[in-house]
Motif scaffolding. Structure first.
Motif, PDB file in Angstrom:
ATOM      1  N   GLU A 193       0.613  -1.117  -0.151  1.00  0.00           N
ATOM      2  CA  GLU A 193      -0.736  -0.165  -0.016  1.00  0.00           C
ATOM      3  C   GLU A 193       0.823   1.546   0.036  1.00  0.00           C
ATOM      4  O   GLU A 193       1.835   1.281   0.089  1.00  0.00           O
ATOM      5  CB  GLU A 193      -0.754   0.329   1.096  1.00  0.00           C
ATOM      6  CG  GLU A 193      -1.881  -1.049   1.643  1.00  0.00           C
ATOM      7  CD  GLU A 193      -2.625  -1.160   2.623  1.00  0.00           C
ATOM      8  OE1 GLU A 193      -3.278  -1.760   2.878  1.00  0.00           O
ATOM      9  OE2 GLU A 193      -2.302  -0.098   3.977  1.00  0.00           O
ATOM     10  N   GLN A 194       0.600   2.765  -1.185  1.00  0.00           N
ATOM     11  CA  GLN A 194       0.960   3.187  -0.698  1.00  0.00           C
ATOM     12  C   GLN A 194       0.081   4.777  -0.537  1.00  0.00           C
ATOM     13  O   GLN A 194      -0.693   4.521  -0.908  1.00  0.00           O
ATOM     14  CB  GLN A 194       1.524   3.819  -2.015  1.00  0.00           C
ATOM     15  CG  GLN A 194       2.959   2.842  -2.188  1.00  0.00           C
ATOM     16  CD  GLN A 194       2.530   1.679  -2.546  1.00  0.00           C
ATOM     17  OE1 GLN A 194       1.742   1.464  -3.675  1.00  0.00           O
ATOM     18  NE2 GLN A 194       2.392   0.150  -2.910  1.00  0.00           N
ATOM     19  N   ASN A 195       0.171   5.889   0.035  1.00  0.00           N
ATOM     20  CA  ASN A 195      -0.610   6.781   0.681  1.00  0.00           C
ATOM     21  C   ASN A 195       0.534   8.009   0.720  1.00  0.00           C
ATOM     22  O   ASN A 195       1.676   7.915   1.235  1.00  0.00           O
ATOM     23  CB  ASN A 195      -1.396   6.924   1.907  1.00  0.00           C
ATOM     24  CG  ASN A 195      -0.294   6.207   3.026  1.00  0.00           C
ATOM     25  OD1 ASN A 195      -0.458   5.731   3.486  1.00  0.00           O
ATOM     26  ND2 ASN A 195      -0.743   7.371   3.409  1.00  0.00           N
ATOM     27  N   LYS A 196       0.259   9.277   0.333  1.00  0.00           N
ATOM     28  CA  LYS A 196       1.072  10.413  -0.044  1.00  0.00           C
ATOM     29  C   LYS A 196       0.373  11.263   1.344  1.00  0.00           C
ATOM     30  O   LYS A 196       1.581  12.256   1.479  1.00  0.00           O
ATOM     31  CB  LYS A 196       0.442  11.768  -1.274  1.00  0.00           C
ATOM     32  CG  LYS A 196       0.860  10.757  -2.344  1.00  0.00           C
ATOM     33  CD  LYS A 196       0.674  11.461  -3.335  1.00  0.00           C
ATOM     34  CE  LYS A 196       1.458  10.594  -4.839  1.00  0.00           C
ATOM     35  NZ  LYS A 196       0.736  12.085  -6.278  1.00  0.00           N
ATOM     36  N   ASP A 197      -0.876  11.182   2.080  1.00  0.00           N
ATOM     37  CA  ASP A 197      -0.834  12.230   3.295  1.00  0.00           C
ATOM     38  C   ASP A 197      -1.667  11.011   4.097  1.00  0.00           C
ATOM     39  O   ASP A 197      -1.971  10.175   4.191  1.00  0.00           O
ATOM     40  CB  ASP A 197      -1.393  13.562   3.008  1.00  0.00           C
ATOM     41  CG  ASP A 197      -2.881  12.787   2.070  1.00  0.00           C
ATOM     42  OD1 ASP A 197      -3.795  12.541   2.810  1.00  0.00           O
ATOM     43  OD2 ASP A 197      -2.270  13.546   1.254  1.00  0.00           O
ATOM     44  N   ALA A 198      -1.851  11.564   5.389  1.00  0.00           N
ATOM     45  CA  ALA A 198      -2.014  10.743   6.670  1.00  0.00           C
ATOM     46  C   ALA A 198      -3.274  10.645   6.366  1.00  0.00           C
ATOM     47  O   ALA A 198      -4.769   9.829   6.878  1.00  0.00           O
ATOM     48  CB  ALA A 198      -1.940  11.804   8.072  1.00  0.00           C
ATOM     49  N   GLU A 199      -4.414  12.002   5.305  1.00  0.00           N
ATOM     50  CA  GLU A 199      -5.703  11.936   5.041  1.00  0.00           C
ATOM     51  C   GLU A 199      -6.380  11.025   4.065  1.00  0.00           C
ATOM     52  O   GLU A 199      -7.639  10.203   4.722  1.00  0.00           O
ATOM     53  CB  GLU A 199      -5.990  12.872   4.374  1.00  0.00           C
ATOM     54  CG  GLU A 199      -8.157  12.917   4.725  1.00  0.00           C
ATOM     55  CD  GLU A 199      -8.322  14.384   3.754  1.00  0.00           C
ATOM     56  OE1 GLU A 199      -9.327  15.069   3.559  1.00  0.00           O
ATOM     57  OE2 GLU A 199      -7.193  15.140   3.288  1.00  0.00           O
ATOM     58  N   HIS A 200      -5.652  10.463   3.527  1.00  0.00           N
ATOM     59  CA  HIS A 200      -5.420   8.952   2.887  1.00  0.00           C
ATOM     60  C   HIS A 200      -5.076   7.932   2.908  1.00  0.00           C
ATOM     61  O   HIS A 200      -4.628   6.941   2.187  1.00  0.00           O
ATOM     62  CB  HIS A 200      -5.371   9.524   0.908  1.00  0.00           C
ATOM     63  CG  HIS A 200      -6.017  11.000   0.670  1.00  0.00           C
ATOM     64  ND1 HIS A 200      -5.601  12.240   1.074  1.00  0.00           N
ATOM     65  CD2 HIS A 200      -7.510  10.809   0.524  1.00  0.00           C
ATOM     66  CE1 HIS A 200      -6.587  12.518   0.109  1.00  0.00           C
ATOM     67  NE2 HIS A 200      -7.345  12.060   0.222  1.00  0.00           N
ATOM     68  N   GLN A 201      -4.793   7.331   4.312  1.00  0.00           N
ATOM     69  CA  GLN A 201      -4.226   6.603   4.914  1.00  0.00           C
ATOM     70  C   GLN A 201      -4.499   4.904   4.382  1.00  0.00           C
ATOM     71  O   GLN A 201      -6.256   5.595   4.500  1.00  0.00           O
ATOM     72  CB  GLN A 201      -3.361   6.756   5.852  1.00  0.00           C
ATOM     73  CG  GLN A 201      -2.705   5.435   6.819  1.00  0.00           C
ATOM     74  CD  GLN A 201      -1.942   5.737   7.805  1.00  0.00           C
ATOM     75  OE1 GLN A 201      -1.989   6.920   7.921  1.00  0.00           O
ATOM     76  NE2 GLN A 201      -1.547   4.340   8.247  1.00  0.00           N
TER      77      GLN A 201
END
Length: 458
Positions: A254-262
């Motif tokens: 998994e990858q995400n760019k910010d905590a909001e889209h974790q």
């Protein structure tokens, strides 16, 4: 003495017959409340019924056809005849309805030549009982009979490609199944064919030999989403990549760019491989978990499923996810394969907690993230909704449903629908286990239409 006994018996029988109630045939109609004119007209309509029943002209009437009521309106010059429901059993067409009116008018004679004649059944004129299909002009259609198109959700799977098939089956859902399959016969405690061997083949395989390689691809190339209650992939290898751990070598990342889209674990059950063999009624889509994140108009989160392919070949790719009304209708999946990349938009508001087929692609042996993986991003036309991710399956594999502790030992595509429907997460008592686990043969053919009912929400 004997003569006296015989005489007594004869007298007794005579007395019984004289005292017995006489069998009187009840008349079809009661004329007591009618005028002479009404009786005369009534009998002419009766004659029409008799002629039609005996000769089939001008239409074939049911033997139970009767006159319910008759009304003569001299002021309006209107004659209305109501027939019972049995009249409506006749196949009414414009031609035989016209001939019916003509014959009844002829039987009524000159006295009623200027009257407006109305013949009715089910409390409507018989012309209204003619199906729309047989009416001569669309202007004559009964609009109440026309289907009212209900709003349809976006198609479950929409391939992203340069061509469409608007004049074909674009946007249509088609359910197809390829007859019987290898099943467990409880009466003898073994797996066997449902149909007998004949001329070096068996129906369980014959239908499959043209449905899978020809019929299904033809429908899909015409733009349809095709749903089968049996495994469609003849590939005997299978790799499942899952957030809860898959089968064989595999990689889930998994990858995400910010905590909001974790990515987070969802609240409801999801798929898990478990032991890999599933006894009666065990649902693999309730053994594990799924993952979820928030959608965005740009890519801010993604998941990559990378299988360790056991051998070069073609493998069907199935995805799974948790469906909800708050999900996106355009989840973006990309299949990376030996021939390039294929993109799909998936409506995650429907079709959850089961295997959703994307396509069949060539993969090379081993782990190849760039040419052998599936990628899901959270990009959507609408931000703030939910994107979910669960297991991805590559290949059809071998049967893994155990009956009395025994698996079939055959490729899954050979097995009957009952076993695939269990592996695909369908509820047992509603779809595939309709006989309490006692008769797999019946479960197989009864479960196929129930599979379609379940897909429709019934």
């Amino acid at each position: 003495m004997a003569k006296k006994n015989v005489l007594f018996l004869i007298l007794t029988l005579i007395l019984l017959f004289r005292c017995a109630p006489k069998m009187v045939k009840k008349p079809l109609y009661d004329y007591s409340g009618m005028t002479r004119e009404q009786i005369k007209v009534h009998k002419k309509i009766e004659k029409f019924i008799t002629v039609a029943q005996k000769t089939g002209h001008p239409l074939k009437l049911s033997p139970r056809t009767r006159i319910d009521s008759l009304r003569i309106d001299k002021k309006r010059k209107q004659l209305v005849v109501d027939f019972n429901k049995a009249f409506s059993y006749t196949a009414l067409r414009p031609e035989n309805v016209a001939r019916t009116y003509s014959l009844v008018k002829e039987l009524l004679g000159r006295k009623y030549r200027d009257y407006r004649l109305v013949l009715r059944s089910l409390q409507v004129p018989i012309r209204e009982l003619i199906p729309n299909f047989f009416r001569k002009s669309p202007h004559e259609y009964d609009l109440h009979r026309l289907a009212r198109p209900a709003p349809r959700p976006p198609q479950l799977v929409r391939p992203v490609r340069d061509w469409q098939a608007p004049a074909g089956l674009q946007g249509m859902n088609v359910a197809v199944w390829n007859s019987h399959g290898w099943y467990f016969n409880r009466s003898v405690g073994r797996w066997e064919w449902q149909r007998p061997r004949l001329f070096e083949t068996v129906e369980d395989l014959l239908s499959t030999s043209f449905v899978l390689p020809y019929l299904v691809p033809m429908l899909e190339n015409a733009g349809a989403n095709v749903f089968l209650p049996r495994e469609r992939d003849v590939q005997t290898h299978q790799v499942v990549v899952d957030n809860d751990g898959g089968s064989g070598g595999q990689s889930f990342s998994e990858q995400n760019k910010d905590a909001e889209h974790q990515w987070q674990t969802g609240e409801e059950p999801g798929f898990a491989v478990g032991s890999g063999v599933y006894p009666d009624s065990m649902n693999p889509f309730r053994l594990g978990t799924y993952r979820r994140t928030m959608s965005d108009t740009v890519v801010t989160a993604s998941v990559i499923w990378t299988p360790d392919i056991p051998a070069d070949g073609e493998y069907a790719v199935y995805i799974s996810f948790h469906a909800a009304d708050s999900n996106v209708t355009d989840a973006r999946y990309t299949v990376r394969h030996a021939g390039g990349e294929s993109a799909f938009l998936v409506n995650q508001q429907i079709g959850g907690s089961t295997w959703v087929y994307l396509g069949t692609f060539k993969f090379l042996k081993g782990l190849h993230p760039e040419t052998g993986s599936v990628v899901l991003t959270n990009q959507s036309a609408q931000a703030g909704l939910t994107v979910t991710a669960d297991a991805v399956r590559f290949g059809g594999g071998m049967g893994n449903i155990a009956r009395e502790g025994k698996v079939s030992g055959r490729p899954r595509f050979i097995e009957g629908a009952r076993y695939y429907l269990q592996y695909a997460g369908f509820p047992d008592s509603l779809v595939y286990d309709l006989n309490g686990g006692r008769n797999d043969y019946k479960d197989d053919y009864q479960g196929r239409p129930e599979f379609v009912n379940y897909l429709k929400g019934a």
